[in-house]
Design a protein around this motif. Structure first.
Motif, PDB file in Angstrom:
ATOM      1  N   LEU A   1       0.811  -1.210   0.000  1.00 21.96           N
ATOM      2  CA  LEU A   1       0.000   0.000   0.000  1.00 21.96           C
ATOM      3  C   LEU A   1       0.849   1.265   0.000  1.00 21.96           C
ATOM      4  O   LEU A   1       0.370   2.316  -0.382  1.00 21.96           O
ATOM      5  N   GLY A   2       2.075   1.175   0.439  1.00 19.45           N
ATOM      6  CA  GLY A   2       2.920   2.351   0.485  1.00 19.45           C
ATOM      7  C   GLY A   2       2.596   3.209   1.694  1.00 19.45           C
ATOM      8  O   GLY A   2       1.832   2.831   2.569  1.00 19.45           O
TER       9      GLY A   2
ATOM     10  N   PRO B   1       0.061   9.799 -12.262  1.00 16.79           N
ATOM     11  CA  PRO B   1      -1.199   9.050 -12.234  1.00 16.79           C
ATOM     12  C   PRO B   1      -1.092   7.768 -11.404  1.00 16.79           C
ATOM     13  O   PRO B   1      -2.039   7.382 -10.720  1.00 16.79           O
ATOM     14  N   ALA B   2       0.064   7.129 -11.433  1.00 17.98           N
ATOM     15  CA  ALA B   2       0.249   5.905 -10.640  1.00 17.98           C
ATOM     16  C   ALA B   2       0.151   6.202  -9.143  1.00 17.98           C
ATOM     17  O   ALA B   2      -0.428   5.421  -8.377  1.00 17.98           O
ATOM     18  N   GLN B   3       0.705   7.339  -8.733  1.00 15.73           N
ATOM     19  CA  GLN B   3       0.615   7.716  -7.324  1.00 15.73           C
ATOM     20  C   GLN B   3      -0.831   8.007  -6.942  1.00 15.73           C
ATOM     21  O   GLN B   3      -1.279   7.644  -5.860  1.00 15.73           O
ATOM     22  N   ALA B   4      -1.580   8.655  -7.835  1.00 13.92           N
ATOM     23  CA  ALA B   4      -2.988   8.935  -7.567  1.00 13.92           C
ATOM     24  C   ALA B   4      -3.762   7.637  -7.391  1.00 13.92           C
ATOM     25  O   ALA B   4      -4.574   7.503  -6.466  1.00 13.92           O
ATOM     26  N   GLN B   5      -3.515   6.667  -8.242  1.00 17.40           N
ATOM     27  CA  GLN B   5      -4.201   5.379  -8.129  1.00 17.40           C
ATOM     28  C   GLN B   5      -3.768   4.643  -6.863  1.00 17.40           C
ATOM     29  O   GLN B   5      -4.581   3.986  -6.209  1.00 17.40           O
ATOM     30  N   GLN B   6      -2.502   4.774  -6.494  1.00 13.90           N
ATOM     31  CA  GLN B   6      -2.007   4.137  -5.274  1.00 13.90           C
ATOM     32  C   GLN B   6      -2.661   4.762  -4.040  1.00 13.90           C
ATOM     33  O   GLN B   6      -3.036   4.060  -3.108  1.00 13.90           O
ATOM     34  N   TYR B   7      -2.835   6.087  -4.038  1.00 10.13           N
ATOM     35  CA  TYR B   7      -3.495   6.757  -2.920  1.00 10.13           C
ATOM     36  C   TYR B   7      -4.945   6.295  -2.786  1.00 10.13           C
ATOM     37  O   TYR B   7      -5.426   6.061  -1.681  1.00 10.13           O
TER      38      TYR B   7
ATOM     39  N   THR C   1     -21.233   4.280  -0.856  1.00 11.54           N
ATOM     40  CA  THR C   1     -21.947   4.066  -2.109  1.00 11.54           C
ATOM     41  C   THR C   1     -21.090   4.465  -3.297  1.00 11.54           C
ATOM     42  O   THR C   1     -21.040   3.758  -4.302  1.00 11.54           O
ATOM     43  N   HIS C   2     -20.396   5.602  -3.200  1.00 10.61           N
ATOM     44  CA  HIS C   2     -19.557   6.105  -4.298  1.00 10.61           C
ATOM     45  C   HIS C   2     -18.283   6.724  -3.743  1.00 10.61           C
ATOM     46  O   HIS C   2     -18.316   7.396  -2.711  1.00 10.61           O
ATOM     47  N   ASN C   3     -17.163   6.512  -4.444  1.00  7.81           N
ATOM     48  CA  ASN C   3     -15.902   7.200  -4.189  1.00  7.81           C
ATOM     49  C   ASN C   3     -15.472   7.830  -5.510  1.00  7.81           C
ATOM     50  O   ASN C   3     -14.781   7.201  -6.310  1.00  7.81           O
ATOM     51  N   MET C   4     -15.902   9.056  -5.734  1.00  7.80           N
ATOM     52  CA  MET C   4     -15.636   9.748  -7.001  1.00  7.80           C
ATOM     53  C   MET C   4     -14.264  10.409  -6.921  1.00  7.80           C
ATOM     54  O   MET C   4     -13.917  10.998  -5.899  1.00  7.80           O
ATOM     55  N   THR C   5     -13.473  10.293  -7.985  1.00  9.76           N
ATOM     56  CA  THR C   5     -12.117  10.831  -7.972  1.00  9.76           C
ATOM     57  C   THR C   5     -11.851  11.675  -9.210  1.00  9.76           C
ATOM     58  O   THR C   5     -12.458  11.462 -10.264  1.00  9.76           O
ATOM     59  N   SER C   6     -10.927  12.592  -9.066  1.00  8.63           N
ATOM     60  CA  SER C   6     -10.391  13.323 -10.213  1.00  8.63           C
ATOM     61  C   SER C   6      -9.005  13.826  -9.832  1.00  8.63           C
ATOM     62  O   SER C   6      -8.728  14.066  -8.656  1.00  8.63           O
ATOM     63  N   TRP C   7      -8.140  13.947 -10.851  1.00 15.41           N
ATOM     64  CA  TRP C   7      -6.811  14.484 -10.612  1.00 15.41           C
ATOM     65  C   TRP C   7      -6.283  15.171 -11.852  1.00 15.41           C
ATOM     66  O   TRP C   7      -6.673  14.865 -12.959  1.00 15.41           O
ATOM     67  N   ARG C   8      -5.396  16.138 -11.597  1.00 16.14           N
ATOM     68  CA  ARG C   8      -4.702  16.878 -12.664  1.00 16.14           C
ATOM     69  C   ARG C   8      -3.232  16.921 -12.281  1.00 16.14           C
ATOM     70  O   ARG C   8      -2.890  17.332 -11.175  1.00 16.14           O
ATOM     71  N   ILE C   9      -2.371  16.535 -13.225  1.00 15.91           N
ATOM     72  CA  ILE C   9      -0.943  16.448 -12.945  1.00 15.91           C
ATOM     73  C   ILE C   9      -0.163  17.031 -14.116  1.00 15.91           C
ATOM     74  O   ILE C   9      -0.439  16.714 -15.269  1.00 15.91           O
ATOM     75  N   LYS C  10       0.798  17.907 -13.807  1.00 14.07           N
ATOM     76  CA  LYS C  10       1.726  18.412 -14.823  1.00 14.07           C
ATOM     77  C   LYS C  10       2.961  17.537 -14.792  1.00 14.07           C
ATOM     78  O   LYS C  10       3.609  17.396 -13.760  1.00 14.07           O
ATOM     79  N   GLY C  11       3.288  16.961 -15.944  1.00 18.32           N
ATOM     80  CA  GLY C  11       4.457  16.104 -16.032  1.00 18.32           C
ATOM     81  C   GLY C  11       5.639  16.839 -16.630  1.00 18.32           C
ATOM     82  O   GLY C  11       5.659  18.065 -16.730  1.00 18.32           O
TER      83      GLY C  11
END
Length: 188
Positions: free
Chosen positions: A49-50, A78-84, A99-109
Motif C-alpha cells: 500500500l505504500g 497518475p500511478a501515485q494517484a491510483q495508489q493513494y 456508495t460512491h468514491n468519485m475521484t479526479s486528478w490533474r498532474i503536470k508532467g
C-alpha cells in the motif's frame, strides 16, 4: 446481512491475530494454532500500500440523509494517484463501504505534458464535474476524492452542487487553490 458477515470476518481475523482458530471437522472440535508461516503468507499476499497519503479532509456535508466527505492530496503521477485511492479503500472501511468514491486528478508532467482523469464510481457525470471544477480553479498536481454514503432520498441535480462544494472545500483547506486576491472579482 452484509454487516453480519463483516462482523464474522472481523472475529475470525481477531482470532487469527491472537493465535487461535478453531475448526470443526467430523463433528469434532479441534483447536489449531496459527503458525508464523501462515501469518507471513497472508501478509505477503497483501498488496503493497505504500505510505499513508497526506489527505486534507474537509468537514462532511449532510443533505437529506446522504453524507459527502471530500479528501485532497498532492500527487506527482497518475500511478501515485491510483495508489493513494487504493490505500484509502484498503485502510478506511467506511470509505470502502460507501456508495460512491468519485475521484479526479490533474498532474503536470515533464516537458509540458499534463495528465487529467476522473472516475464517477457509479455517480454518473460526477467525476467529470469535479475535474471541471479543478480546471476552473487552475489546480495542478492534486487529486480529490469525494465519498458519498447514500441516505435513501434522491437528491437529483443538487448532488452535483454538493459534490463540487465538498471538493472545493478540500482544495481550499489544503491550500491547493490559487489565491484569489490578485484576480479581479468575478461576474455578479
Amino acid at each position: 446481512m452484509y454487516d453480519l458477515l463483516e462482523e464474522v470476518r472481523e472475529a475470525v481475523e481477531n482470532a487469527r491475530e491472537q493465535g487461535t482458530v478453531s475448526l470443526h471437522e467430523n463433528k469434532e472440535e479441534q483447536s489449531v494454532e496459527t503458525s508464523q508461516s501462515l501469518l507471513q503468507y497472508s501478509d505477503s499476499s497483501a498488496p503493497e500500500l505504500g505510505p499513508e497519503p497526506p489527505w486534507v479532509i474537509a468537514p462532511p456535508i449532510t443533505e437529506k440523509k446522504s453524507v459527502f466527505l471530500a479528501r485532497a492530496a498532492r500527487v506527482s503521477s497518475p500511478a501515485q494517484a491510483q495508489q493513494y485511492l487504493a490505500h484509502l479503500l484498503a485502510t478506511d472501511k467506511k470509505a470502502a463501504r460507501a456508495t460512491h468514491n468519485m475521484t479526479s486528478w490533474r498532474i503536470k508532467g515533464h516537458n509540458d505534458t499534463s495528465y487529467q482523469d476522473c472516475d464517477d464510481d457509479g455517480e454518473t457525470a460526477a467525476g467529470g464535474r469535479m475535474l471541471h471544477l479543478m480546471q476552473l480553479m487552475d489546480v495542478w498536481d492534486v487529486m480529490v476524492v469525494v465519498t458519498r454514503w447514500y441516505g435513501g432520498i434522491h437528491l437529483g441535480p443538487d448532488r452535483f452542487r454538493i459534490i463540487n462544494t465538498a471538493a472545493r472545500e478540500a482544495l481550499v483547506l489544503g491550500g491547493f487553490a490559487k489565491d484569489a486576491e490578485g484576480k479581479k472579482k468575478g461576474k455578479k
